[in-house]
Scaffold this active site. Structure first.
Site, PDB file in Angstrom:
ATOM      1  N   ARG A   1      -1.565  10.675  -0.017  1.00 49.51           N
ATOM      2  CA  ARG A   1      -2.244   9.519  -0.597  1.00 49.51           C
ATOM      3  C   ARG A   1      -3.448   9.131   0.273  1.00 49.51           C
ATOM      4  NH1 ARG A   1      -1.783   8.534  -5.555  1.00 49.51           N
ATOM      5  NH2 ARG A   1      -2.204   6.328  -5.226  1.00 49.51           N
TER       6      ARG A   1
ATOM      7  N   ASP B   1       0.940  -2.908  -0.335  1.00 48.77           N
ATOM      8  CA  ASP B   1       2.112  -2.738  -1.183  1.00 48.77           C
ATOM      9  C   ASP B   1       2.073  -1.383  -1.860  1.00 48.77           C
ATOM     10  OD1 ASP B   1       1.503  -3.287  -4.480  1.00 48.77           O
ATOM     11  OD2 ASP B   1      -0.078  -3.812  -3.056  1.00 48.77           O
TER      12      ASP B   1
ATOM     13  N   GLY C   1      -5.098   0.452  -3.755  1.00 43.86           N
ATOM     14  CA  GLY C   1      -3.996  -0.270  -3.126  1.00 43.86           C
ATOM     15  C   GLY C   1      -3.381   0.510  -1.979  1.00 43.86           C
ATOM     16  N   GLU C   2      -2.097   0.234  -1.705  1.00 45.74           N
ATOM     17  CA  GLU C   2      -1.335   0.952  -0.678  1.00 45.74           C
ATOM     18  C   GLU C   2      -1.943   0.823   0.710  1.00 45.74           C
ATOM     19  OE1 GLU C   2      -1.276   4.894  -2.237  1.00 45.74           O
ATOM     20  OE2 GLU C   2      -0.187   4.312  -4.044  1.00 45.74           O
ATOM     21  N   GLY C   3      -2.691  -0.254   0.957  1.00 49.09           N
ATOM     22  CA  GLY C   3      -3.276  -0.476   2.273  1.00 49.09           C
ATOM     23  C   GLY C   3      -4.570   0.265   2.521  1.00 49.09           C
TER      24      GLY C   3
END
Length: 366
Positions: free
Chosen positions: A99, A179, A322-324
């Site tokens: 990711r 998140d 997202g995902e930081g």
């Protein structure tokens, strides 16, 4: 809600040291580069000095990405471009390095921690250190039922507090908070709309993986229906998280508040973290002084929440994954601000400069 007293956070959270910030500002005025010429980097360096209670500011050497993960029942309404209950797939991709946050974290040498709070999968399919805080399998469909029962909401909130303590105790000096969820932006939109007193359409965005117009209309309807359920619980933030949030959002709220207690700075990634921060502000009004907004994702709910907390994003690249990821992109900016504040030399004192100008010249050797 049993023994948990949210009012304690108001007493425990102090603002970053104002005296230290003034010392940092005075030091900045003495440096060789004129004050203001570095733009927001000046403010960042001074904020970090106050958060650390240190002049000159210390470098950010042990940052960490912390991601809270969960599936939301409202995703079954088709409000997300990803299938309901599929957040575990994204978690596995993060763990396997595939990711965007994984790539950036690897390049920057920043560890990533994932905390499963309510993924809709068999816990045995994920590592023990990921699933050990899990409260339940998936959160309830907030348009027609509560996301959590009171006991689950408290357990999730306490888990977030515990994770913040673990990070502070381990020496982490700054956290990028994000998140990994499916349906999380819908729950976040409900929280922001409820706390800001606006309609569903004002806070409803397209999500990390952009949805089409029909899905956006379904998402608006879900936020609208959930908002009706919000009004009776607006005065009780734990009930609000239980009714409309979810285990991952409750945990993030606890994490943010306890990080402020522990004087651990946090960089907020996107709309979900912004919504949790907004709930945290309602609980302890000084807490936002410990948080930075990483970037403007283009989500209207994020913009509304950040405006309410008077937090200005550092970046505006429109990163929606997202995902930081956006939070991690902002990290080098924070580290640069710390380095400049600490390492730029100060101008010599006027008396020293005058003495230097009066010093006799040394005759050149013939």
């Amino acid at each position: 809600m049993s023994s948990l007293n949210l009012d304690d956070f108001t007493d425990l959270i102090e603002r970053p040291d104002g005296g230290i910030r003034r010392d940092a500002e005075a030091r900045r005025e003495r440096q060789v580069v004129p004050p203001g010429s570095l733009g927001r980097l000046d403010d960042l360096g001074e904020w970090l000095a106050a958060a650390q209670s240190a002049v000159p500011v210390r470098p950010v050497e042990r940052p960490r990405v912390v991601l809270f993960a969960g599936d939301h029942g409202v995703a079954a309404l088709g409000v997300s471009a990803r299938p309901a209950g599929s957040a575990a797939e994204s978690v596995r991709e993060v763990l396997e390095g595939g990711r965007p946050v994984s790539v950036l974290a690897r390049r920057m040498n920043v560890p990533v921690r994932i905390v499963d709070m309510a993924l809709d999968c068999d816990p045995q399919t994920l590592p023990e250190d990921v699933v050990r805080h899990r409260v339940r399998r998936g959160s309830g469909r907030i348009d027609v039922e509560d996301a959590l029962n009171p006991e689950e909401a408290e357990a999730a909130f306490r888990a977030g507090v515990a994770v913040a303590d673990e990070e502070a105790d381990s020496g982490t000096d700054l956290v990028v908070l994000g998140d990994v969820s499916v349906g999380g932006t819908t729950a976040a939109g409900v929280l922001v709309a409820a706390l800001c007193g606006v309609d569903a359409s004002v806070v409803t965005g397209r999500g990390g993986l952009a949805i089409d117009d029909l899905a956006w209309m379904r998402k608006c309807a879900a936020v609208r229906d959930a908002l009706r359920r919000a009004r009776p619980v607006l005065g009780d933030q734990m009930r609000l998280l239980a009714t409309l949030g979810g285990a991952d959002l409750a945990a993030m709220t606890g994490f943010l508040l306890q990080s402020a207690v522990r004087k651990l700075p946090v960089v907020l990634d996107g709309v979900v973290t912004a919504a949790c921060a907004l709930v945290g502000q309602r609980i302890a009004f000084r807490a936002p002084d410990w948080w930075l907004a990483a970037h403007d994702s283009g989500e209207p709910g994020q913009a509304k929440a950040l405006d309410r907390m008077a937090l200005e994003p550092l970046l505006g690249h429109g990163v929606t994954v997202g995902e930081g990821t956006g939070g991690l992109l902002a990290l080098p900016l924070v580290q640069a601000a710390a380095a400049l504040a600490a390492e730029l030399p100060e101008r010599p004192e006027e008396s020293e400069a005058a003495d230097a100008s009066r010093a006799p010249e040394v005759p050149a050797e013939s």
